[in-house]
Design an enzyme around this catalytic site. Sequence first.
Site, short mmCIF file in Angstrom:
data_model
loop_
_atom_site.label_atom_id
_atom_site.label_comp_id
_atom_site.label_asym_id
_atom_site.label_seq_id
_atom_site.Cartn_x
_atom_site.Cartn_y
_atom_site.Cartn_z
N LYS A 1 0.86 -1.29 -0.05
CA LYS A 1 -0.15 -0.16 -0.03
C LYS A 1 0.86 1.20 -0.06
O LYS A 1 0.53 2.22 -0.66
CB LYS A 1 -0.91 -0.15 1.16
CG LYS A 1 -2.01 -1.19 1.29
CD LYS A 1 -2.90 -1.11 2.41
CE LYS A 1 -2.56 -0.86 3.55
NZ LYS A 1 -1.61 -1.99 4.11
N ARG B 1 12.79 -5.76 7.09
CA ARG B 1 12.70 -4.37 6.49
C ARG B 1 13.56 -3.52 7.62
O ARG B 1 13.46 -3.58 8.78
CB ARG B 1 11.16 -3.95 6.63
CG ARG B 1 11.12 -2.70 6.17
CD ARG B 1 9.57 -2.32 6.00
NE ARG B 1 8.55 -2.41 7.00
CZ ARG B 1 7.25 -2.57 6.84
NH1 ARG B 1 6.88 -2.21 5.60
NH2 ARG B 1 6.64 -2.59 7.90
N ARG C 1 -0.71 -9.12 14.37
CA ARG C 1 -1.53 -8.14 13.45
C ARG C 1 -2.04 -8.81 12.32
O ARG C 1 -3.31 -8.11 11.83
CB ARG C 1 -0.29 -7.01 12.80
CG ARG C 1 0.43 -6.43 13.94
CD ARG C 1 1.77 -5.52 13.46
NE ARG C 1 1.07 -4.35 12.48
CZ ARG C 1 1.87 -3.88 11.46
NH1 ARG C 1 3.05 -4.17 11.65
NH2 ARG C 1 1.55 -2.90 10.73
N ARG D 1 -10.92 -0.14 8.55
CA ARG D 1 -10.55 -1.65 9.19
C ARG D 1 -11.61 -2.38 9.51
O ARG D 1 -11.53 -3.53 9.81
CB ARG D 1 -9.29 -1.58 10.03
CG ARG D 1 -8.03 -1.30 9.31
CD ARG D 1 -6.84 -1.29 10.25
NE ARG D 1 -5.58 -1.22 9.67
CZ ARG D 1 -4.31 -0.80 10.12
NH1 ARG D 1 -4.52 -0.40 11.38
NH2 ARG D 1 -3.19 -0.78 9.35
N ARG E 1 11.60 -1.48 12.98
CA ARG E 1 10.42 -0.99 13.85
C ARG E 1 10.00 -1.96 14.74
O ARG E 1 10.39 -3.17 14.43
CB ARG E 1 9.22 -0.90 12.92
CG ARG E 1 9.10 0.77 12.10
CD ARG E 1 8.12 0.84 11.48
NE ARG E 1 7.04 0.26 11.78
CZ ARG E 1 5.72 0.06 11.01
NH1 ARG E 1 5.82 0.38 9.72
NH2 ARG E 1 4.51 -0.63 11.36
#
Length: 258
Positions: free
Chosen positions: A54, A169, A213, A130, A202
């Site tokens: 996204k 990441r 998640r 969501r 992160r």
Amino acid sequence: MGASEELEYLKGLVAQLNEKIHALEGKVKPPTPPAKTPAQQLRTILVGPPGAGKGTQAPRIRDEFCVCHLATGDMLREQVAQKTPLGVQAKKVMDAGGLVPDEIMVGMIREQLENNKECKNGFVLDGFPRTVPQAQKLDGMLEERKEKLDSVIQLQIDDQLLISRITGRLIHPASGRTYHREFHPPKKPMVDDVSGEPLIQRSDDNVETLQKRLGAFHSQTGPVIDYYRSKGLWHGIDAAQSPSVVWDHLRKIFVANK
């Protein structure tokens, strides 16, 4: 009048006419392009789990169609960085792998749609809604503004591929530049190529948190997909493809809706 004299006479007339045309063209202002009407604007939602792409596709949509990109994740991280009361509350939820409560999200989105001038030609929503109640609240808000959604795009990808993408990441906090331990490593381990500053991972980019998640995403967002599918707005795209192929599919959907 001989043929040669007539020819010269006609050439003179043509020259005078050309001068007249150039003079008139200089006085006439170019037509102002018509303002975009709602039918030519774009109002779309990108739906997909974290890491589906996204954040890659939404800026391209923004630039191509001159709309605002409302990334709720970025808005939340800004609040967290500023350590506002909302940010502190949101960080606790995100670090635990949960989804931020409706009242926080709705408040941010409403403010943007009403006050952000970049949203005048439309918007791409990234990370919202969501839940079905959020989707219903968004519909109500748009109805009040005499607007409606054009499309809802679901970026579809396997959970295990996502986990592989995200756990590797690395981020440069100041610029937002991203790297990946396997697919796009920095020249020096854990160091930004441009600034030489350290990279971070992160706190919610770990396997256990990601699994939570993704579980929350599927259980809560599945009904949202059904909600928009019933309205004829839903489109699915295979997000495991290269970003350029995904973009081609997105653009075809947007153009077809105009």
